[in-house]
Design a protein around this motif. Sequence first.
Motif, mmCIF file in Angstrom:
data_model
loop_
_atom_site.group_PDB
_atom_site.id
_atom_site.type_symbol
_atom_site.label_atom_id
_atom_site.label_comp_id
_atom_site.label_asym_id
_atom_site.label_seq_id
_atom_site.Cartn_x
_atom_site.Cartn_y
_atom_site.Cartn_z
ATOM 1 N N UNK A 10 -5.653 -0.386 -3.918
ATOM 2 C CA UNK A 10 -5.850 0.596 -4.966
ATOM 3 C C UNK A 10 -4.595 0.812 -5.777
ATOM 4 N N UNK A 11 -4.635 1.861 -6.581
ATOM 5 C CA UNK A 11 -3.511 2.242 -7.432
ATOM 6 C C UNK A 11 -2.784 3.426 -6.805
ATOM 7 N N UNK A 12 -1.478 3.312 -6.686
ATOM 8 C CA UNK A 12 -0.697 4.372 -6.063
ATOM 9 C C UNK A 12 0.629 4.511 -6.809
ATOM 10 N N UNK A 13 1.175 5.707 -6.815
ATOM 11 C CA UNK A 13 2.468 5.946 -7.469
ATOM 12 C C UNK A 13 3.607 5.464 -6.574
ATOM 13 N N UNK A 14 4.732 5.143 -7.164
ATOM 14 C CA UNK A 14 5.907 4.784 -6.348
ATOM 15 C C UNK A 14 6.210 5.892 -5.345
ATOM 16 N N UNK A 15 6.514 5.479 -4.128
ATOM 17 C CA UNK A 15 6.757 6.422 -3.055
ATOM 18 C C UNK A 15 5.519 6.777 -2.253
ATOM 19 N N UNK A 16 4.376 6.378 -2.741
ATOM 20 C CA UNK A 16 3.117 6.679 -2.067
ATOM 21 C C UNK A 16 2.815 5.710 -0.937
ATOM 22 N N UNK A 17 1.636 5.909 -0.339
ATOM 23 C CA UNK A 17 1.230 5.104 0.813
ATOM 24 C C UNK A 17 -0.177 4.562 0.619
ATOM 25 N N UNK A 18 -0.417 3.427 1.243
ATOM 26 C CA UNK A 18 -1.750 2.841 1.334
ATOM 27 C C UNK A 18 -1.894 2.182 2.699
ATOM 28 N N UNK A 19 -3.125 2.099 3.150
ATOM 29 C CA UNK A 19 -3.406 1.393 4.396
ATOM 30 C C UNK A 19 -4.454 0.326 4.114
ATOM 31 N N UNK A 20 -4.087 -0.920 4.348
ATOM 32 C CA UNK A 20 -5.018 -2.033 4.187
ATOM 33 C C UNK A 20 -5.642 -2.369 5.530
ATOM 34 N N UNK A 21 -6.901 -2.744 5.492
ATOM 35 C CA UNK A 21 -7.596 -3.162 6.702
ATOM 36 C C UNK A 21 -8.249 -4.516 6.487
ATOM 37 N N UNK A 22 -8.314 -5.284 7.554
ATOM 38 C CA UNK A 22 -8.968 -6.587 7.518
ATOM 39 C C UNK A 22 -9.897 -6.669 8.720
ATOM 40 N N UNK A 77 -9.846 -6.288 14.154
ATOM 41 C CA UNK A 77 -9.279 -5.812 12.894
ATOM 42 C C UNK A 77 -7.756 -5.896 12.921
ATOM 43 N N UNK A 78 -7.179 -5.997 11.738
ATOM 44 C CA UNK A 78 -5.732 -5.925 11.587
ATOM 45 C C UNK A 78 -5.440 -5.059 10.370
ATOM 46 N N UNK A 79 -4.524 -4.141 10.528
ATOM 47 C CA UNK A 79 -4.196 -3.182 9.478
ATOM 48 C C UNK A 79 -2.752 -3.352 9.013
ATOM 49 N N UNK A 80 -2.516 -2.919 7.802
ATOM 50 C CA UNK A 80 -1.156 -2.892 7.266
ATOM 51 C C UNK A 80 -0.932 -1.511 6.656
ATOM 52 N N UNK A 81 -0.127 -0.706 7.319
ATOM 53 C CA UNK A 81 0.249 0.604 6.795
ATOM 54 C C UNK A 81 1.474 0.422 5.912
ATOM 55 N N UNK A 82 1.333 0.832 4.659
ATOM 56 C CA UNK A 82 2.402 0.654 3.681
ATOM 57 C C UNK A 82 2.869 2.016 3.187
ATOM 58 N N UNK A 83 4.115 2.333 3.470
ATOM 59 C CA UNK A 83 4.711 3.601 3.052
ATOM 60 C C UNK A 83 5.841 3.362 2.060
ATOM 61 N N UNK A 84 6.190 4.416 1.336
ATOM 62 C CA UNK A 84 7.278 4.340 0.359
ATOM 63 C C UNK A 84 7.118 3.108 -0.535
ATOM 64 N N UNK A 85 5.942 2.991 -1.110
ATOM 65 C CA UNK A 85 5.637 1.810 -1.917
ATOM 66 C C UNK A 85 6.490 1.767 -3.175
ATOM 67 N N UNK A 86 6.827 0.537 -3.566
ATOM 68 C CA UNK A 86 7.644 0.297 -4.744
ATOM 69 C C UNK A 86 6.860 -0.578 -5.734
ATOM 70 N N UNK A 87 7.283 -0.564 -6.962
ATOM 71 C CA UNK A 87 6.575 -1.348 -7.977
ATOM 72 C C UNK A 87 6.551 -2.835 -7.605
ATOM 73 N N UNK A 88 7.585 -3.295 -6.949
ATOM 74 C CA UNK A 88 7.640 -4.718 -6.566
ATOM 75 C C UNK A 88 6.680 -5.075 -5.437
#
Length: 118
Positions: A10-22, A77-88
Amino acid sequence: QVQLVESGGGLVRPGGSLRLSCAASMSISSVYTMGWYRQAPGKRREMVASITSGHWPSYITSVKGRFTISRDDAKNTVDLQMNNLKSEDTGLYYCNADREVGPQENLWGQGTQVTVSS
């Protein structure tokens, strides 16, 4: 048909978090190293994080301390927790299953888009 299905982008602001699941349609326990890769526009696909069947994780330097990969072999399942997201971190994220033993087998999901933007 063996499948890997990603969700959670999804779309998130810098510094935000997302969790991906597979979610895998096959049993991953004791067989596959599971990984998350990403591809940004105009760039090559790169491995972001992986976790072996023995639950040993590895990460690229740029995400260490911010991303956490985990797997649930009971749920396949395998998840990826992503915190402190950056534009890169923006890119199309793919789930990957790489067979550790037996016949060579490398599987990919269809990808889920992660966009980090203010």
